[in-house]
Write a protein that holds these residues in place. Structure first.
Motif, short mmCIF file in Angstrom:
data_model
loop_
_atom_site.label_atom_id
_atom_site.label_comp_id
_atom_site.label_asym_id
_atom_site.label_seq_id
_atom_site.Cartn_x
_atom_site.Cartn_y
_atom_site.Cartn_z
N GLN A 234 0.81 -1.08 0.02
CA GLN A 234 -0.11 0.04 0.22
C GLN A 234 0.95 1.10 0.15
O GLN A 234 0.54 2.08 -0.48
N SER B 80 -9.00 15.36 -1.93
CA SER B 80 -9.58 13.99 -1.30
C SER B 80 -10.93 13.77 -1.39
O SER B 80 -11.37 12.45 -1.17
N GLU B 101 -6.79 4.71 -2.54
CA GLU B 101 -7.60 5.39 -1.34
C GLU B 101 -6.75 5.74 -0.36
O GLU B 101 -7.07 6.98 0.16
N LYS B 102 -5.76 5.15 0.16
CA LYS B 102 -4.84 5.67 1.45
C LYS B 102 -4.21 6.84 1.09
O LYS B 102 -4.22 7.68 1.81
N GLY B 105 -7.28 9.40 -0.66
CA GLY B 105 -8.34 9.73 0.03
C GLY B 105 -9.49 9.66 -0.81
O GLY B 105 -10.61 9.86 -0.28
N CYS B 106 -9.36 9.53 -2.01
CA CYS B 106 -10.60 9.61 -3.30
C CYS B 106 -11.34 8.14 -3.06
O CYS B 106 -10.65 7.19 -2.69
N VAL C 71 -17.83 6.10 10.19
CA VAL C 71 -16.43 6.28 9.67
C VAL C 71 -15.59 5.91 10.72
O VAL C 71 -14.74 5.08 10.77
N ALA C 99 -15.95 10.12 3.08
CA ALA C 99 -15.23 10.37 4.35
C ALA C 99 -14.50 8.79 4.76
O ALA C 99 -13.57 9.03 5.32
N GLU C 101 -13.27 6.52 3.02
CA GLU C 101 -11.59 6.57 2.21
C GLU C 101 -10.72 7.25 2.87
O GLU C 101 -9.70 7.03 3.07
N LYS C 102 -11.00 8.69 2.92
CA LYS C 102 -10.09 9.67 3.58
C LYS C 102 -9.66 9.45 4.74
O LYS C 102 -8.52 9.51 5.08
N PHE C 103 -10.50 9.05 5.64
CA PHE C 103 -10.38 8.76 7.12
C PHE C 103 -9.61 7.52 7.46
O PHE C 103 -8.50 7.24 8.36
N THR C 104 -10.28 6.71 6.96
CA THR C 104 -9.76 4.98 7.24
C THR C 104 -8.61 4.56 6.38
O THR C 104 -7.98 3.64 6.66
N GLY C 105 -8.68 5.03 5.11
CA GLY C 105 -7.56 4.54 4.07
C GLY C 105 -8.40 3.44 3.35
O GLY C 105 -7.73 3.00 2.55
N LYS D 102 -3.11 14.09 11.03
CA LYS D 102 -4.04 12.83 10.39
C LYS D 102 -4.95 13.54 9.30
O LYS D 102 -4.98 12.86 8.19
N GLN D 234 -16.66 15.79 4.22
CA GLN D 234 -15.88 14.47 4.51
C GLN D 234 -15.07 14.67 5.66
O GLN D 234 -14.71 13.57 6.42
N MET D 236 -16.84 14.96 8.25
CA MET D 236 -17.73 14.41 9.58
C MET D 236 -18.18 15.40 10.17
O MET D 236 -18.80 15.35 11.29
#
Lengths: 351, 351, 351, 351
Positions: A234, B80, B101-102, B105-106, C71, C99, C101-105, D102, D234, D236
């Motif tokens: 990744q 993102s 994604e990581k 962010g998309c 999320v 959200a 994808e952006k926050f968790t990857g 983050k 995004q 939240m």
């Protein structure tokens, strides 16, 4: 560029090329097909050689760059709400364009240091706020060996930091981009000041000491690397033709090539430092313990010398510069450089 | 490993080694020092060669892996809250472990496709919700040329997608990990089906066609790459000894080496397909337009053949497999493989 | 805005206001000081009430929005290289602007569903590639109860999905933004179709059923929430005056206020659906199992009715619309809306 | 909890409740339906009131928490390779659990400050490395007004920092979690030390000064907020029932409620400071310019007083504590606290 008399400078050890033995090994490994992504005999052998150097229970993952080795190694042992404590001079802080923050989400906390080294007393100020959800949770201490200032940690100094880390629930990361220079200069095997001194994760560099590309993330303790294969992928660092990183490390460890390269580099720095110390107008600002030399010389002189032997300004205000020797630096380079420097200094005086 | 008769398989074009001309160029570039990170004459020349292929106004950035080329290229043209529309077979969707994604962010939105190709009708279903803050904003369409299924887009098909993208405020990204195979098979210059067909950002691959490592992110329109140097560094993909990527591309473009390698690979796939079509028990599941062959054969037969000529299962349920030829595949390999396959099929019948 | 005869529509249950008992409880909690960030008696009591509903061993964390609950809940049980499998109609996929994808990857993988529900057969196609580093590792299945299409899962259906998840090493997440409507309609306690049916993490909504703001992330199994306090803080969702979320939940659970609100909402949807079914020109497109009604009516008619009773188009091409009832919808609203709709349909016929 | 004599402490201004006028306005806004997510008359009016305070050309977005206001505001004006320069005491650095790193990916660089304030001389050391891809690119200076140490910037001091920022291509962000206290203490309208002093993005707080929840991200220059609606969603932080944030701000600005609240809080801090200064054993460590008081008292005394009037330790080693007054602090609280403190100090002496 002139092939018969190749140009060499003191800008960085990564300006040097590739040691012929490494190139030769690349050619040797270029035989037929090999399964991609590391499931090949070269990678198996290279990992074996790493285990001989660092200990039997370590896990090794090859990546392309030193920045990747640091960032992914840290990602492997943190979660986003953690913080990483490091020197304000650390590559991770100054030269990775925010890659650690972007990829790990962690906060990077710095400790001011005059010589690139940090110690428990300096680190302790960041060891608070545990369990307090408003505060990024300290998780990693990262040191660089050889430091970005050319200085070295003794095994005892590392052990002290490791003990502090472990007793506080943190892990110790070492950025070993120039770890070969450290081993040579300390005259100690890698293992003594890494695995055996309590380091948990190590970025083991090769590019700055005669390789073409390729660094290794080494997990020195069991259980730390469980997810790292996903992290490397990744993290965009999984080499499809991985045998060509592995082959380099095979050559690197064979007959201690790494040691010959680093020894030459260190010796040339030492020689250069000796000669520089004898020039009145030059002031060395750091101890010369490996292949980096930091010095103050008049700005205009530096700029004229740079035209032939390129090197980088370190601190503009102080007129401080950095010289790096490399595995291919010769005594001739040193003599020539010093001669040129003296001439330029003399011109200045005359003016 | 046997140097005199090297093993070759059909697992992937990245299992092949490095073309000797590329290795030779690496040796040639290994002369003296070169400024790190791309400020060297090899990189300058390589970029010039890219401009000859793709157009005068493009910007080129070398990275290490195809995943990195895709992810960073997309990061360069998104924020993102955007989405990227691609085939459900795309490498970006299936084989990058969530790296897009990581890092960006998309959201990655997929389109079902039977043959790896997508078209405006398929894409349109994702072109909605513009300006609506609850909805990830569509920004990029990504196609792969040659597709992961070995099929090809014509320049007109690409232009249609580009027009759809641009008329909707999106950009067109092309994953060209196997772009040389496409150029050879279409018998068209790179530029005709990239820059001139409306592609905005291109991942230009080399590793799968005889290089050791190194891909290029090519921005084919002005103004798209302004921040990319930071993205590459923060993306951990800035090579310190960049000359060794650049030199490979110099050799790659010299005397159309890329074309010779891809032509061989394509020709061998074509030959192999011809022979496979004559075997009753074999069913090809995709058109063979480049160097990939998808076929259905009995599972036990496949497993026995694999022991000598390794290749990957594609769809377990269907007993579908993928064969990839590469720049070094020979007619002897084909003959040998087909002979072996026939033998194993016959055994099955006899049983 | 007219206070004596307040406007109400069918756009969404979050267009409704706050139940007077909730407002009253906010006033009651507004007494003196309370330690910030949740260390207060209201929060303690609210958590106790949650445990009564969902089981004794659960952990509850309040956040502000449903998007945040989803999320952050998912972030708590994943790493960036994981994937989350959900319906293509899920809020997480369609209405959170990327959200997750952006926050968790993580990669969000979707399953096509006609009615908002997914089942093991649909999910299974994504359960592959385990242990393969190129493939984002499946880790979470997320279902919505009540679904975004107004339909419901039975406890058995949930249990089947949970069993599939757990037997494959995944966890089951439930988006319960409208969980109260589900409980009422199924006539089952929350626990029966959450904790007891194998759900691991639950977003427990309140805002859509008469609260002002505030959702709860509920970890229904031991050991899943260890780091969540940091996640909530880093996720920007830690309320300083948390007592004002907690107090709302205290009122919400007291005397089953949640049930009264949801029952009214469901009953009004049922009544409205009954009346709509009797109109020839109207076609309902989903079963009406809670408080959402999906229907096809002529576009021009819809647009005229909307001026008085606002509601949203769902599928433009089909001329499909969504009507949501809420805790404050009255029979009068229904009668008035149906009357208006009939008038507008008649006008159309006359024209 | 006793309703007739509610407990109050000095732990934080966010331990206080909600001003009755705010609660009343929430009830008033609770009439009928309102379109969700901010497309309602309350939000329109609240934004109008913000424009009256800060200038006609500003854009306002409501979010839930101060952390979110800071993080998302910064995200709106940065890319991941940027850095943000702030005080080592800033909330963004010390109390947001790494949320800025983050979510934005940016590096947060700190400046040591004795009193929470930073100035151009301090900031300048971070203004280097522009255009150098190895270095995170400085993009934002963030100051807090009122600072976390209770001190204040004058408009001229802010203007100087803004000028430095703008002349270097950076933007100025202000964390105004306690901006009302600043306005009161300076006796200046908000606009004078924000928009008119060159601030680009402002987190405008309300929760710490009598609101229930809700902060505002204010873009004070045209063109900075173009994508912010996606960022908020995004991030939240998009409230579905947004009217209940907006209504609070309507009440907050009506008849200068904000000023009354902040004035009371400031006055009580001033009174308390006056009384503390007269106690020999107490040492104030910061100037008291708003509603925060920092003081050194014996640890055991502090711990006993805390049992009745809770407050937080600030610096354990120094035995330094922080007292915060709030909009509901009374003279009685002050008298009682001082009396108690004196008693405990006397006990100590006697022992």
């Amino acid at each position: 560029m002139n092939e018969t008399k190749a140009w060499r400078g003191f800008a960085s050890d990564n300006n040097a090329g590739v040691h012929p033995d490494i190139l030769g090994e690349l050619a040797k490994a270029n035989t037929g097909h090999a399964i991609g992504y590391g499931d090949d005999i070269y990678t198996e052998q290279a990992k074996k050689l790493f285990r001989e150097q660092l200990g039997p229970d370590i896990d090794i993952f090859f990546v392309f760059t030193g920045t990747a080795a640091n960032v992914l190694g840290v990602y492997g042992i943190t979660r986003s709400w953690n913080s990483v404590i490091t020197a304000n001079t650390a590559h991770m802080e100054t030269d990775e364009c925010g890659a650690p923050e972007k990829f790990t989400g962690c906060k990077v906390l710095t400790v001011e240091t005059p010589d690139g080294k940090i110690n428990p007393d300096m680190i302790r100020k960041h060891l608070h706020g545990f369990d307090f959800e408003h505060h990024a949770q300290p998780k990693v201490i990262s040191i660089t060996q050889t430091t970005e200032m050319g200085t070295l940690y003794t095994p005892d100094e590392i052990r002290e930091i490791a003990d502090l880390a472990h007793s506080s629930g943190l892990l110790l990361h070492m950025d070993g981009a120039r770890i070969a220079n450290a081993s040579c200069s300390l005259d100690l095997p890698f293992r003594t000041f890494t695995t055996d001194a309590g380091v948990d994760v190590l970025s083991f560099g090769g590019t700055k000491n005669g390789m073409m590309f390729g660094e290794a993330v080494c997990f020195l303790k069991h259980g730390l690397s469980d997810n790292f294969k996903y992290i490397r992928k990744q993290g965009m660092q999984l080499a499809s033709k991985m045998r060509f990183i592995s082959a380099q490390y095979i050559a690197y460890f064979r007959n201690d090539l790494w040691k010959k390269c680093a020894a030459q580099s260190n010796a040339m720095a030492s020689l250069l430092a000796d000669k520089l110390r004898m020039i009145r107008e030059v002031r060395l600002t750091q101890e010369v313990q490996s292949n980096g030399i930091f010095l103050i010389i008049p700005r205009d002189v530096a700029e004229r010398v740079m035209k032939k032997y390129f090197f980088y300004p370190w601190n503009d205000e102080m007129s401080e510069y950095r010289l790096m020797t490399s595995w291919d630096t010769t005594e001739g380079d040193i003599d020539d450089f010093v001669k040129l420097l003296k001439e330029e200094l003399k011109k200045k005086v005359l003016v």
